[in-house]
Design a protein around this motif. Structure first.
Motif, PDB file in Angstrom:
ATOM      1  N   TYR A  93       0.831  -1.213   0.000  1.00 15.36           N
ATOM      2  CA  TYR A  93       0.000   0.000   0.000  1.00 15.36           C
ATOM      3  C   TYR A  93       0.863   1.261   0.000  1.00 15.36           C
ATOM      4  O   TYR A  93       0.611   2.192  -0.770  1.00 15.36           O
ATOM      5  CB  TYR A  93      -0.913   0.002   1.227  1.00 15.36           C
ATOM      6  CG  TYR A  93      -1.430   1.381   1.570  1.00 15.36           C
ATOM      7  CD1 TYR A  93      -2.498   1.938   0.875  1.00 15.36           C
ATOM      8  CD2 TYR A  93      -0.817   2.145   2.564  1.00 15.36           C
ATOM      9  CE1 TYR A  93      -2.950   3.214   1.162  1.00 15.36           C
ATOM     10  CE2 TYR A  93      -1.268   3.420   2.853  1.00 15.36           C
ATOM     11  CZ  TYR A  93      -2.329   3.945   2.152  1.00 15.36           C
ATOM     12  OH  TYR A  93      -2.764   5.217   2.425  1.00 15.36           O
ATOM     13  N   SER A  94       1.867   1.288   0.856  1.00 17.98           N
ATOM     14  CA  SER A  94       2.703   2.485   1.013  1.00 17.98           C
ATOM     15  C   SER A  94       3.441   2.821  -0.279  1.00 17.98           C
ATOM     16  O   SER A  94       3.457   3.976  -0.716  1.00 17.98           O
ATOM     17  CB  SER A  94       3.713   2.284   2.152  1.00 17.98           C
ATOM     18  OG  SER A  94       3.047   2.055   3.371  1.00 17.98           O
ATOM     19  N   LEU A  95       4.052   1.812  -0.895  1.00 23.59           N
ATOM     20  CA  LEU A  95       4.787   2.048  -2.138  1.00 23.59           C
ATOM     21  C   LEU A  95       3.852   2.484  -3.262  1.00 23.59           C
ATOM     22  O   LEU A  95       4.185   3.365  -4.061  1.00 23.59           O
ATOM     23  CB  LEU A  95       5.552   0.784  -2.530  1.00 23.59           C
ATOM     24  CG  LEU A  95       6.666   0.349  -1.570  1.00 23.59           C
ATOM     25  CD1 LEU A  95       7.332  -0.931  -2.065  1.00 23.59           C
ATOM     26  CD2 LEU A  95       7.701   1.460  -1.395  1.00 23.59           C
ATOM     27  N   ALA A  96       2.664   1.869  -3.323  1.00 21.77           N
ATOM     28  CA  ALA A  96       1.699   2.247  -4.361  1.00 21.77           C
ATOM     29  C   ALA A  96       1.239   3.687  -4.177  1.00 21.77           C
ATOM     30  O   ALA A  96       1.101   4.435  -5.151  1.00 21.77           O
ATOM     31  CB  ALA A  96       0.494   1.301  -4.327  1.00 21.77           C
ATOM     32  N   VAL A 115      -3.105  -1.797  -7.324  1.00 24.47           N
ATOM     33  CA  VAL A 115      -2.075  -2.297  -6.408  1.00 24.47           C
ATOM     34  C   VAL A 115      -2.363  -1.836  -4.975  1.00 24.47           C
ATOM     35  O   VAL A 115      -2.247  -2.614  -4.017  1.00 24.47           O
ATOM     36  CB  VAL A 115      -0.680  -1.823  -6.850  1.00 24.47           C
ATOM     37  CG1 VAL A 115       0.375  -2.232  -5.825  1.00 24.47           C
ATOM     38  CG2 VAL A 115      -0.328  -2.401  -8.212  1.00 24.47           C
ATOM     39  N   ALA A 116      -2.750  -0.583  -4.828  1.00 26.89           N
ATOM     40  CA  ALA A 116      -3.083  -0.075  -3.499  1.00 26.89           C
ATOM     41  C   ALA A 116      -4.265  -0.838  -2.917  1.00 26.89           C
ATOM     42  O   ALA A 116      -4.307  -1.137  -1.720  1.00 26.89           O
ATOM     43  CB  ALA A 116      -3.400   1.421  -3.563  1.00 26.89           C
ATOM     44  N   GLY A 117      -5.233  -1.181  -3.768  1.00 27.37           N
ATOM     45  CA  GLY A 117      -6.382  -1.953  -3.303  1.00 27.37           C
ATOM     46  C   GLY A 117      -5.982  -3.319  -2.786  1.00 27.37           C
ATOM     47  O   GLY A 117      -6.482  -3.783  -1.758  1.00 27.37           O
ATOM     48  N   VAL A 118      -5.052  -3.968  -3.486  1.00 27.36           N
ATOM     49  CA  VAL A 118      -4.551  -5.266  -3.027  1.00 27.36           C
ATOM     50  C   VAL A 118      -3.915  -5.116  -1.643  1.00 27.36           C
ATOM     51  O   VAL A 118      -4.144  -5.932  -0.744  1.00 27.36           O
ATOM     52  CB  VAL A 118      -3.527  -5.844  -4.021  1.00 27.36           C
ATOM     53  CG1 VAL A 118      -2.892  -7.116  -3.455  1.00 27.36           C
ATOM     54  CG2 VAL A 118      -4.192  -6.140  -5.364  1.00 27.36           C
ATOM     55  N   LEU A 179       4.400   3.755   5.984  1.00 26.98           N
ATOM     56  CA  LEU A 179       5.771   3.397   6.355  1.00 26.98           C
ATOM     57  C   LEU A 179       6.005   3.566   7.854  1.00 26.98           C
ATOM     58  O   LEU A 179       6.725   2.781   8.481  1.00 26.98           O
ATOM     59  CB  LEU A 179       6.765   4.248   5.565  1.00 26.98           C
ATOM     60  CG  LEU A 179       6.780   4.011   4.051  1.00 26.98           C
ATOM     61  CD1 LEU A 179       7.751   4.966   3.373  1.00 26.98           C
ATOM     62  CD2 LEU A 179       7.154   2.563   3.727  1.00 26.98           C
ATOM     63  N   PHE A 180       5.397   4.589   8.434  1.00 29.86           N
ATOM     64  CA  PHE A 180       5.482   4.785   9.886  1.00 29.86           C
ATOM     65  C   PHE A 180       4.833   3.610  10.603  1.00 29.86           C
ATOM     66  O   PHE A 180       5.365   3.085  11.593  1.00 29.86           O
ATOM     67  CB  PHE A 180       4.797   6.087  10.275  1.00 29.86           C
ATOM     68  CG  PHE A 180       4.675   6.293  11.767  1.00 29.86           C
ATOM     69  CD1 PHE A 180       5.782   6.624  12.534  1.00 29.86           C
ATOM     70  CD2 PHE A 180       3.451   6.139  12.400  1.00 29.86           C
ATOM     71  CE1 PHE A 180       5.677   6.802  13.910  1.00 29.86           C
ATOM     72  CE2 PHE A 180       3.332   6.316  13.770  1.00 29.86           C
ATOM     73  CZ  PHE A 180       4.455   6.651  14.534  1.00 29.86           C
ATOM     74  N   LEU A 181       3.699   3.178  10.090  1.00 24.71           N
ATOM     75  CA  LEU A 181       3.015   2.029  10.674  1.00 24.71           C
ATOM     76  C   LEU A 181       3.865   0.772  10.543  1.00 24.71           C
ATOM     77  O   LEU A 181       3.901  -0.064  11.455  1.00 24.71           O
ATOM     78  CB  LEU A 181       1.664   1.844   9.971  1.00 24.71           C
ATOM     79  CG  LEU A 181       0.796   0.672  10.409  1.00 24.71           C
ATOM     80  CD1 LEU A 181       0.532   0.721  11.902  1.00 24.71           C
ATOM     81  CD2 LEU A 181      -0.515   0.681   9.641  1.00 24.71           C
ATOM     82  N   LEU A 182       4.556   0.636   9.426  1.00 29.59           N
ATOM     83  CA  LEU A 182       5.449  -0.506   9.225  1.00 29.59           C
ATOM     84  C   LEU A 182       6.514  -0.558  10.317  1.00 29.59           C
ATOM     85  O   LEU A 182       6.834  -1.624  10.845  1.00 29.59           O
ATOM     86  CB  LEU A 182       6.105  -0.413   7.849  1.00 29.59           C
ATOM     87  CG  LEU A 182       7.088  -1.518   7.471  1.00 29.59           C
ATOM     88  CD1 LEU A 182       6.365  -2.853   7.379  1.00 29.59           C
ATOM     89  CD2 LEU A 182       7.773  -1.192   6.143  1.00 29.59           C
ATOM     90  N   ALA A 183       7.064   0.608  10.667  1.00 30.24           N
ATOM     91  CA  ALA A 183       8.076   0.666  11.717  1.00 30.24           C
ATOM     92  C   ALA A 183       7.507   0.217  13.061  1.00 30.24           C
ATOM     93  O   ALA A 183       8.175  -0.467  13.841  1.00 30.24           O
ATOM     94  CB  ALA A 183       8.629   2.088  11.817  1.00 30.24           C
TER      95      ALA A 183
END
Length: 208
Positions: A93-96, A115-118, A179-183
């Motif tokens: 999601y973040s990259l899209a 892609v974001a939907g996936v 990306l913050f959430l990923l961290a």
């Protein structure tokens, strides 16, 4: 009593937090797309008379991505764990979304919305499942209520952000939040229930 103690401890609190923020990002993106769709398509050169039809195509692409993503992430989560879904889906999601901020054609916009939907499809299902498996039966309702409440706030934030920034910046903000959430998810672990089930021998194994 603190919220952490009310939920059962640090790990339980962290699971609820990352799941709630994941749903927040979900709702933010869905509402944001509805708000900025017209402005973004006009900037991309779509004639005013075609805004509706092109907008529907983009929305359908995103919904198709969410449909396929829901199936794929569901299968992946059962095989590899909920946390892997939470990591993979938010990265996608973040990259899209970051790439979405730099599109200059409708075709690229459509592909990235798909892609974001996936990516978005994996958030809520894996998050709620992880919360349900991690929290005690007394706290599960409490935890899922927090997830839903924080998620709804994503709609409010999307509206505020769209009023303050251009549509491209809004997508950048969505990607950065992901990306913050990923961290935050680095410290999240699989539920004991999933680990226990995964450790059990399959029916096809012979008994000694």
């Amino acid at each position: 009593m603190s919220l952490r103690r009310a939920l059962g401890g640090r790990q339980e609190f962290l699971v609820v937090l990352v799941s709630a923020l994941g749903y927040f990002v979900d709702v933010y993106d869905l509402i944001l797309f509805s708000i900025v769709r017209r402005a973004s398509l006009l900037e991309l050169g779509v004639p005013a008379e075609n805004l509706l039809s092109v907008g529907v195509q983009l929305l359908n692409a995103q919904m198709l991505g969410m449909l396929l993503g829901g199936i794929l992430w569901g299968i992946w989560g059962d095989k590899r764990g909920r946390v892997t879904v939470l990591f993979g889906s938010i990265v996608l999601y973040s990259l899209a979304n970051l790439a979405n901020a730099f599109v200059h054609s409708v075709d690229a916009y459509l592909i990235l919305r798909f892609v974001a939907g996936v990516g978005l499809a994996g958030e809520l299902g894996a998050g709620i499942t992880l919360v349900s498996e991690t929290l005690s039966k007394e706290n599960r309702g409490y935890g899922t209520t927090i997830v839903a409440s924080v998620g709804v706030a994503g709609a409010v934030v999307a509206a505020l952000i769209a009023d303050l920034f251009s549509w491209r910046t809004c997508y950048v903000i969505g990607g950065v939040m992901g990306l913050f959430l990923l961290a935050l998810r680095v410290s999240t672990h699989e539920s004991e229930l999933f680990q226990t089930l995964r450790a059990q021998p399959t029916g096809g194994q012979s008994r000694g």
